[in-house]
Scaffold this active site. Structure first.
Site, PDB file in Angstrom:
ATOM      1  N   GLY A 113       0.835  -1.193   0.000  1.00  0.00           N
ATOM      2  CA  GLY A 113       0.000   0.000   0.000  1.00  0.00           C
ATOM      3  C   GLY A 113       0.866   1.238   0.000  1.00  0.00           C
ATOM      4  O   GLY A 113       2.092   1.159   0.032  1.00  0.00           O
ATOM      5  N   GLY A 114       0.217   2.374  -0.062  1.00  0.00           N
ATOM      6  CA  GLY A 114       0.927   3.642  -0.042  1.00  0.00           C
ATOM      7  C   GLY A 114       1.236   4.084   1.373  1.00  0.00           C
ATOM      8  O   GLY A 114       0.880   3.417   2.363  1.00  0.00           O
ATOM      9  N   ALA A 115       1.892   5.224   1.478  1.00  0.00           N
ATOM     10  CA  ALA A 115       2.237   5.790   2.777  1.00  0.00           C
ATOM     11  C   ALA A 115       0.971   6.142   3.547  1.00  0.00           C
ATOM     12  O   ALA A 115       0.026   6.703   2.984  1.00  0.00           O
ATOM     13  CB  ALA A 115       3.099   7.040   2.588  1.00  0.00           C
ATOM     14  N   ALA A 149      12.003  -5.008  12.677  1.00  0.00           N
ATOM     15  CA  ALA A 149      11.975  -3.604  12.266  1.00  0.00           C
ATOM     16  C   ALA A 149      13.205  -3.278  11.426  1.00  0.00           C
ATOM     17  O   ALA A 149      14.328  -3.563  11.834  1.00  0.00           O
ATOM     18  CB  ALA A 149      11.940  -2.715  13.504  1.00  0.00           C
ATOM     19  N   THR A 150      12.966  -2.661  10.274  1.00  0.00           N
ATOM     20  CA  THR A 150      14.082  -2.305   9.397  1.00  0.00           C
ATOM     21  C   THR A 150      14.430  -0.826   9.455  1.00  0.00           C
ATOM     22  O   THR A 150      15.459  -0.414   8.923  1.00  0.00           O
ATOM     23  CB  THR A 150      13.769  -2.685   7.939  1.00  0.00           C
ATOM     24  OG1 THR A 150      12.641  -1.925   7.492  1.00  0.00           O
ATOM     25  CG2 THR A 150      13.496  -4.172   7.800  1.00  0.00           C
ATOM     26  N   HIS A 183       4.494   3.418  16.169  1.00  0.00           N
ATOM     27  CA  HIS A 183       4.309   1.995  15.838  1.00  0.00           C
ATOM     28  C   HIS A 183       4.486   1.129  17.087  1.00  0.00           C
ATOM     29  O   HIS A 183       3.710   0.201  17.326  1.00  0.00           O
ATOM     30  CB  HIS A 183       5.299   1.555  14.760  1.00  0.00           C
ATOM     31  CG  HIS A 183       4.889   1.908  13.379  1.00  0.00           C
ATOM     32  ND1 HIS A 183       4.552   0.958  12.443  1.00  0.00           N
ATOM     33  CD2 HIS A 183       4.746   3.099  12.753  1.00  0.00           C
ATOM     34  CE1 HIS A 183       4.233   1.545  11.317  1.00  0.00           C
ATOM     35  NE2 HIS A 183       4.347   2.859  11.486  1.00  0.00           N
ATOM     36  N   ARG A 199       1.566  -1.345  18.902  1.00  0.00           N
ATOM     37  CA  ARG A 199       1.757  -2.796  19.030  1.00  0.00           C
ATOM     38  C   ARG A 199       1.561  -3.276  20.456  1.00  0.00           C
ATOM     39  O   ARG A 199       1.053  -4.363  20.672  1.00  0.00           O
ATOM     40  CB  ARG A 199       3.166  -3.196  18.566  1.00  0.00           C
ATOM     41  CG  ARG A 199       3.326  -3.251  17.091  1.00  0.00           C
ATOM     42  CD  ARG A 199       4.583  -3.975  16.694  1.00  0.00           C
ATOM     43  NE  ARG A 199       5.799  -3.553  17.361  1.00  0.00           N
ATOM     44  CZ  ARG A 199       6.598  -2.590  16.951  1.00  0.00           C
ATOM     45  NH1 ARG A 199       6.301  -1.901  15.884  1.00  0.00           N
ATOM     46  NH2 ARG A 199       7.706  -2.314  17.608  1.00  0.00           N
TER      47      ARG A 199
END
Length: 170
Positions: A6-8, A30-31, A46, A50
């Site tokens: 999906g988009g931002a 997490a990257t 984020h 969570r």
């Protein structure tokens, strides 16, 4: 394996986290790296959403190694975000094609469920510089490669998930 595209700010992360709620043990791979205050705020948002029942593993570059290390029966992995990982690879001068193939091998060997989140960046205008065009092209190839091996692919737009491949989520 599920790929969520999906988009931002389209709702990809919340949708992916919802898919993971059925897992007994959850690992968030997490990257992203907090390189400035804005990115640190995104990461904190984020993490707060969570909650504490997730274990977080930060791996901005060696994603295949993290998938191999963290995957186990009864443990689900949520990888966020493939597109950020791609940017990290390019920033550090890694061979993107080789890293993609290594990741696909690790995903094929995963012992538990995996949900991967990625941005769809190919729907806009053609970027005006070579680096941005290379990034967009690499992202398109990465998304295609993961989608080919995923059992389910969802696209999220305006918070609404659409199933592109496989069974719709419960």
């Amino acid at each position: 394996m599920t790929l969520v595209l999906g988009g931002a700010r389209a709702g990809k992360s919340a949708f992916a986290e919802g898919l993971a709620q059925a897992w007994k043990r959850r690992v968030y791979v997490a990257t992203a790296v907090a390189t400035d205050d804005e990115m640190a705020a995104r990461i904190a948002s984020h993490q707060a959403r969570r909650g504490s029942d997730w274990r977080t593993v930060e791996e901005p570059v060696e994603l295949a190694a993290a998938v191999r290390r963290e995957s186990a029966p009864g443990t689900g992995l949520l990888v966020e975000c493939l597109t950020v990982w791609l940017g990290n690879l390019m920033h550090h001068g890694h061979d993107v094609d080789a890293a993609r193939e290594t990741l696909l091998e690790a995903l094929a060997a995963a012992a538990g469920p995996v949900v991967l989140v990625a941005n769809e960046v190919g729907l806009g205008i053609v970027p005006d510089n070579a680096m941005a065009r290379a990034f967009r092209d690499h992202a398109g190839r990465l998304n295609q490669a993961v989608a080919r091996v995923a059992s389910r692919v969802s696209f999220v737009a305006a918070g609404i998930p659409m199933t592109l491949k496989g069974p719709a989520p419960d």
